[in-house]
Design an enzyme around this catalytic site. Sequence first.
Site, PDB file in Angstrom:
ATOM      1  N   CYS A 262       8.985  19.679 -46.382  1.00 44.85           N
ATOM      2  CA  CYS A 262       8.556  20.402 -47.592  1.00 44.85           C
ATOM      3  C   CYS A 262       9.731  20.950 -48.409  1.00 44.85           C
ATOM      4  O   CYS A 262       9.822  20.717 -49.621  1.00 44.85           O
ATOM      5  CB  CYS A 262       7.571  21.501 -47.218  1.00 44.85           C
ATOM      6  N   HIS A 310       6.197  27.224 -45.847  1.00 46.58           N
ATOM      7  CA  HIS A 310       5.869  25.997 -46.578  1.00 46.58           C
ATOM      8  C   HIS A 310       6.109  26.210 -48.067  1.00 46.58           C
ATOM      9  O   HIS A 310       5.933  27.312 -48.589  1.00 46.58           O
ATOM     10  CB  HIS A 310       4.416  25.584 -46.333  1.00 46.58           C
ATOM     11  N   HIS A 322       3.616  18.396 -52.868  1.00 45.70           N
ATOM     12  CA  HIS A 322       4.305  18.880 -51.669  1.00 45.70           C
ATOM     13  C   HIS A 322       4.311  17.801 -50.592  1.00 45.70           C
ATOM     14  O   HIS A 322       3.596  16.798 -50.687  1.00 45.70           O
ATOM     15  CB  HIS A 322       3.653  20.172 -51.156  1.00 45.70           C
TER      16      HIS A 322
END
Length: 347
Positions: A262, A310, A322
Site C-alpha cells: 500500500c 494502510h 490502493h
Amino acid sequence: MGAHRRPRQRATGGGRARTAATITLAGAATATGLGGGTGHADPQPTAAQVRAKVDKLYQEAEVATEKYNGAKEKADAAEQRLEGLRDEAARKEDRLNSAREALGSVAAAQYRSGGLDPALQLALSSDPDRYLDGAAFAERAGSRQQAEVGRVRKELREIEQLRGAARVEVSSLKSRRAELKRHRETVTGKLESARRLLSRLTTEERADVGDRASRSAPGPRESLSASAQAPNSRAAAAVAYAYQKLGSPYVWGATGPNAFDCSGLTQAAYRAAGVSLPRTTYAQIDAGRRVPRSELLPGDLVFFYSGISHVGIYVGNGRMIHAPNPSAPVRVAPVDEMPFAGATRVV
C-alpha cells in the site's frame, strides 16, 4: 455380652461384582467420550467467518509489513552511512600513506646530510654563502618535518574515529537486520495462515474475498476527470500514475514498478510526480498538510485503521486507488471500505 457377638460375614463375591460393575461403567464412559469426540467436534467455520478471519490476518500482516518497511529503510540508511565511512576512511588512509612517504623523504635527506654541527659545517665549508643558503633550507626542512608529523598524527586520529563510527554502524545494522527478520517472519506467518484458511473455501468463495469492493473498470474519462480535479499538477500526475497501475499485484515490501504494497504504491505515485515521500504509512501521514475527510481532493493520501497501517490515494467521488492485500490487485475502492483514520495533502 459384646464379646459373644458374632462378626458380620464379608461378602467377597459381592465385592468382586461391584468392582466389575464399576470398571464396566468407567469403560463405558470412556468409550462414550472417545466415540463421541467426532460427534462433538467444533463445527467448520462458515465462509463469512473465514473471510472475517482472513481480513484480520491481512490487516495484521500489513501492520507487520509497514514495520518491516520502516526497519528496512533504517537498515538501508545504516548501510549507506557505513559505506560512506569506509570510503572516507580509505581516502584518509591514502592521505596518511602520502604523508608518511613525505616524512620518509625528509628523514632520508637529513640522514644523508650527516647531521654535523652547523658551526663546524660553516667552518669547513669552501663556500660559506652556499652553506648559509643550505642551512636555511635545512631549517625549513625541519619545520616541514614537524608539519608532516602533525599531519600523520591527525590522519591517524581521524581514521580511528571513522573506524569507531563504523563499528557503531555495523552494530546498528546487525540489530536492524535482526528486526527485519522478525517482521518478515511475522508477515509470512500471517499470510500463510490466511492461505490455509482460504484453502477451505470453494473457488467462488475465495474469489469473493478479494471482490467485495467496487470493481467496475474505470475508463480513461474517469482518470482524466480525477486528474483535472487535483489541486495541482503534481497531485494530478500522482493520480494518473495510480490509474496506470490498476491491476498490478500486491507484493508486501514492493515499491513498483510492477508490484506494490500500500505505501509502496503511494510512494511510487508521488515519485513519478517528482515528490519524495517516506516509505511507511506512519511517516507518510506527516508528509503533508492534514485535511478533513469533507475536503478531500484527488491526490490526497487517505489512511486507515487506528494504527495508520494502510494508505490509498484519493481519486474523487468517495473513492481511492490502493493496493489492498495479496487477495486482490491494485484497484479502485470506496474510501469507507475500511476504518478511516485521516488524510494528508502532500503538495
